[in-house]
Design an enzyme around this catalytic site. Structure first.
Site, PDB file in Angstrom:
ATOM      1  N   ASP A  66       0.193   4.813   1.267  1.00 10.38           N
ATOM      2  CA  ASP A  66      -0.775   5.565   2.073  1.00 10.38           C
ATOM      3  C   ASP A  66      -0.348   7.034   2.050  1.00 10.38           C
ATOM      4  O   ASP A  66      -0.754   7.790   1.164  1.00 10.38           O
ATOM      5  CB  ASP A  66      -0.782   4.959   3.481  1.00 10.38           C
ATOM      6  CG  ASP A  66      -1.860   5.536   4.376  1.00 10.38           C
ATOM      7  OD1 ASP A  66      -2.429   6.578   4.012  1.00 10.38           O
ATOM      8  OD2 ASP A  66      -2.131   4.969   5.440  1.00 10.38           O
ATOM      9  N   ILE A  69       0.830  -1.209   0.000  1.00  7.15           N
ATOM     10  CA  ILE A  69       0.000   0.000   0.000  1.00  7.15           C
ATOM     11  C   ILE A  69       0.862   1.256   0.000  1.00  7.15           C
ATOM     12  O   ILE A  69       1.911   1.299   0.645  1.00  7.15           O
ATOM     13  CB  ILE A  69      -0.956   0.012   1.228  1.00  7.15           C
ATOM     14  CG1 ILE A  69      -1.923   1.192   1.178  1.00  7.15           C
ATOM     15  CG2 ILE A  69      -0.188   0.005   2.549  1.00  7.15           C
ATOM     16  CD1 ILE A  69      -3.070   1.101   2.184  1.00  7.15           C
TER      17      ILE A  69
HETATM   18  C1  PRP Z   1       2.666  -0.177   5.769  1.00  8.12           C
HETATM   19  C2  PRP Z   1       2.719  -0.709   4.369  1.00  8.12           C
HETATM   20  C3  PRP Z   1       3.669   0.221   3.666  1.00  8.12           C
HETATM   21  C4  PRP Z   1       3.522   1.514   4.440  1.00  8.12           C
HETATM   22  C5  PRP Z   1       2.772   2.528   3.636  1.00  8.12           C
HETATM   23  O1  PRP Z   1       3.724  -0.700   6.488  1.00  8.12           O
HETATM   24  O2  PRP Z   1       3.138  -2.047   4.343  1.00  8.12           O
HETATM   25  O3  PRP Z   1       4.996  -0.241   3.699  1.00  8.12           O
HETATM   26  O4  PRP Z   1       2.796   1.220   5.633  1.00  8.12           O
HETATM   27  O5  PRP Z   1       2.527   3.688   4.382  1.00  8.12           O
HETATM   28  P1  PRP Z   1       3.003   5.138   3.922  1.00  8.12           P
HETATM   29  O6  PRP Z   1       2.678   5.265   2.471  1.00  8.12           O
HETATM   30  O7  PRP Z   1       2.152   6.055   4.795  1.00  8.12           O
HETATM   31  O8  PRP Z   1       4.458   5.274   4.227  1.00  8.12           O
HETATM   32  P2  PRP Z   1       3.815  -0.636   8.079  1.00  8.12           P
HETATM   33  O9  PRP Z   1       4.727   0.482   8.482  1.00  8.12           O
HETATM   34  O10 PRP Z   1       2.431  -0.598   8.669  1.00  8.12           O
HETATM   35  O11 PRP Z   1       4.554  -1.960   8.457  1.00  8.12           O
HETATM   36  P3  PRP Z   1       4.163  -3.479   8.140  1.00  8.12           P
HETATM   37  O12 PRP Z   1       4.094  -3.620   6.641  1.00  8.12           O
HETATM   38  O13 PRP Z   1       5.258  -4.230   8.750  1.00  8.12           O
HETATM   39  O14 PRP Z   1       2.823  -3.754   8.772  1.00  8.12           O
END
Ligand code: PRP
Length: 181
Positions: free
Chosen positions: A105, A103
């Site tokens: 975000d 994703i």
């Molecule tokens: C989530 C996802 C992306 C990131 C995107 O990872 O997997 O790597 O957030 O968010 P952004 O565009 O706001 O930077 P997360 O930090 O939640 O870790 P995880 O994948 O280990 O759950």
């Protein structure tokens, strides 16, 4: 849907739709990289491991899989991502690299990784994400995108809430009451 977990408001992207889009993305990547030599795919842990696993099994061109993991000191800060927790196993100079995210975000993770890997002199660098939220323009390109989704908290297909719901085969919207508790 029958049997939806009580934390979930609705299924946003059903399993069949995800799988169909994964095939389309893999097909497009396979066309774009035909005759270019192996692609160096960088999965961003932890969320991307399910998407990456499905994506690579649909690729018809040679590829190498590697992973990175980054840690952010709070996504509400301006800088966002700041620390590499797990780095690549090999140098990527002269490699055709694609960063694979589950994703986008805020875009801070992708932006950080893109700029950092660009500095390692790959032959080319592209990005692929299964879903993207409408958070405004990014300062890095998203070259391969599965879906745009609304700005709601989503779980499933690699995405978690407090380490829950990551292995659901679909992407679902989390009820706001769960994360505002
Ligand atoms: C989530 C996802 C992306 C990131 C995107 O990872 O997997 O790597 O957030 O968010 P952004 O565009 O706001 O930077 P997360 O930090 O939640 O870790 P995880 O994948 O280990 O759950």
């Amino acid at each position: 849907m029958n049997g939806l977990h009580p934390d979930l408001a609705r299924v946003l992207v059903p399993e069949e739709t995800i799988q169909a889009h994964v095939k389309v993305l893999a097909h497009q990547i396979s066309l774009d990289y035909a005759d270019k030599g192996p692609i160096y795919l960088v999965g961003v842990l932890r969320g991307a491991f399910i998407f990456l696993a499905d994506l690579v099994r649909c690729l018809t061109v040679p590829h190498v899989v590697d992973f990175m993991s980054v840690s952010s000191y709070g996504k509400t800060t301006e800088s966002g991502v700041v620390r590499i927790v797990l780095d690549l196993r090999e140098p990527i100079d002269n490699q055709h690299v694609i960063i694979v995210e589950d994703i986008v975000d805020s875009g801070k993770t992708l932006s950080y990784l893109y700029k950092m890997l660009k500095g390692r002199n790959p032959a080319s660098l592209r990005t692929c994400t299964l879903v993207q939220k409408p958070k405004g323009p990014l300062d890095v390109p998203v070259d391969y995108l599965g879906f745009k989704i609304p700005d709601v908290w989503v779980v499933g297909y690699g995405l978690d809430y407090a380490d829950k719901h990551r292995t659901l085969p679909y992407i679902a919207e989390l009820k706001p009451s769960v994360y505002t508790r």
